[in-house]
Design an enzyme around this catalytic site. Structure first.
Site, PDB file in Angstrom:
ATOM      1  N   TYR A 130       0.856  -1.181   0.000  1.00  0.00           N
ATOM      2  CA  TYR A 130       0.000   0.000   0.000  1.00  0.00           C
ATOM      3  C   TYR A 130       0.894   1.232   0.000  1.00  0.00           C
ATOM      4  O   TYR A 130       1.549   1.547   0.991  1.00  0.00           O
ATOM      5  CB  TYR A 130      -0.909  -0.028   1.228  1.00  0.00           C
ATOM      6  CG  TYR A 130      -1.940   1.065   1.318  1.00  0.00           C
ATOM      7  CD1 TYR A 130      -2.250   1.884   0.226  1.00  0.00           C
ATOM      8  CD2 TYR A 130      -2.643   1.264   2.499  1.00  0.00           C
ATOM      9  CE1 TYR A 130      -3.207   2.871   0.319  1.00  0.00           C
ATOM     10  CE2 TYR A 130      -3.613   2.255   2.611  1.00  0.00           C
ATOM     11  CZ  TYR A 130      -3.887   3.058   1.521  1.00  0.00           C
ATOM     12  OH  TYR A 130      -4.835   4.044   1.622  1.00  0.00           O
ATOM     13  N   LYS A 158      -1.583  -1.512  -3.949  1.00  0.00           N
ATOM     14  CA  LYS A 158      -2.688  -0.558  -3.830  1.00  0.00           C
ATOM     15  C   LYS A 158      -2.060   0.824  -3.898  1.00  0.00           C
ATOM     16  O   LYS A 158      -1.317   1.226  -3.003  1.00  0.00           O
ATOM     17  CB  LYS A 158      -3.432  -0.748  -2.510  1.00  0.00           C
ATOM     18  CG  LYS A 158      -4.541   0.282  -2.280  1.00  0.00           C
ATOM     19  CD  LYS A 158      -5.137   0.174  -0.883  1.00  0.00           C
ATOM     20  CE  LYS A 158      -6.158   1.277  -0.646  1.00  0.00           C
ATOM     21  NZ  LYS A 158      -6.662   1.274   0.756  1.00  0.00           N
TER      22      LYS A 158
END
Length: 290
Positions: A130, A158
């Site tokens: 992320y 992500k």
């Protein structure tokens, strides 16, 4: 299509296990989510204990784990703690891990590489990185992503950094699968090869976002663009009026799916904010409860 799921709380601030399961079932069965990310930022991970994270994860796995991918947030700014969370998530039945960039201590890129590698080595679960420097202060560099892309269990990113060119370079040179982690740029990410979204607004428009993905992947770009434009007021209302977890819990209340309050230092949306949010949701075609 994955939702970064909020954590429902009771009025006195405790984890609402039944509410967790109701929300997870709604997101999968009614909002067409292929998976749920549990215990991330929108799930108020900074203010939930390790025991609460595991409680929520187990409840979600029990409710929808047979028909949706359940990804557990296990990232912290302490590698040893992240390893412990990852191992606990694996024992609790998670299908994958979400690892945010270590925040506050601002490690160098070599530190990021070693951190992510150590956590990925600790379990047999696939890992989604992320990248969100607005919160962590440290971006994952293209060079570091290229190095991490070799790891057999680091499989996805992500992205909330918003550098589509850098992401394109990584996708062209590795097998890493990219997901938009910023609802404002969902469609642009699809245009450069992202596979889908880890979304917040999908709590209320998941079906529409899933449609956007399918339209774009099947070559109906104009149709995907139409969905994107139709949802602009929803993204504005939830993601720009105030902090996302605050506004998405308010939005859930407006559609009759209350997830309870947020925990301090977050504060619940004001009446004025909710009134504007109501207008945003209506403008985006969201059906509100009576």
């Amino acid at each position: 299509m994955l939702t970064a799921m909020v954590t429902p709380f009771t009025v006195d601030g405790a984890v609402d296990t039944e509410g967790v399961q109701r929300l997870a079932t709604y997101l999968v069965d009614e909002q067409n989510n292929d998976g749920l990310v549990v215990g991330g930022t929108t799930g108020e991970s900074p203010t939930t204990t390790d025991a609460e994270k595991e409680l929520v994860l187990r409840a979600v796995v029990e409710a929808v784990g047979d028909r949706a991918t359940v990804v557990a947030g296990a990232g912290t700014n302490d590698t040893r703690h992240s390893v412990e969370l990852a191992m606990a998530a694996e024992r609790a039945g998670a299908h994958g891990l979400l690892l945010v960039t270590p925040y506050y201590n601002r490690p160098p890129q070599e530190g990021l590489y070693q951190h992510f590698t150590a956590v990925a080595d600790a379990t047999g679960l696939p890992v989604m990185l992320y990248d969100i420097p607005a919160r962590t202060a440290t971006p994952i560099s293209t060079e570091t992503l290229l190095r991490l892309g070799v790891h057999p269990r680091i499989v996805a990113v992500k992205d909330a950094k918003g550098d589509l060119f850098a992401g394109s370079q990584v996708m062209a040179s590795t097998d890493l699968v990219f997901y938009s982690g910023d609802d404002a740029v969902n469609l642009p990410w699809l245009s450069v090869g992202a596979a889908g979204f880890v979304s917040v607004v999908s709590h209320v428009v998941g079906t529409e976002l899933a449609s956007m993905i399918h339209l774009h992947q099947s070559g109906h770009v104009e149709g995907a663009r139409a969905v994107h434009r139709r949802l602009l007021p929803v993204v504005t209302g939830i993601m720009t009026r105030a902090q996302g977890a605050i506004m998405v819990k308010a939005a859930l209340g407006l559609i009759g799916r209350s997830a309870g309050p947020v925990r301090l230092p977050l504060v619940d949306a004001t009446r004025e904010q909710i009134a504007v949010l109501r207008e945003d949701l209506v403008a985006g075609g969201v059906k509100l409860s009576d």
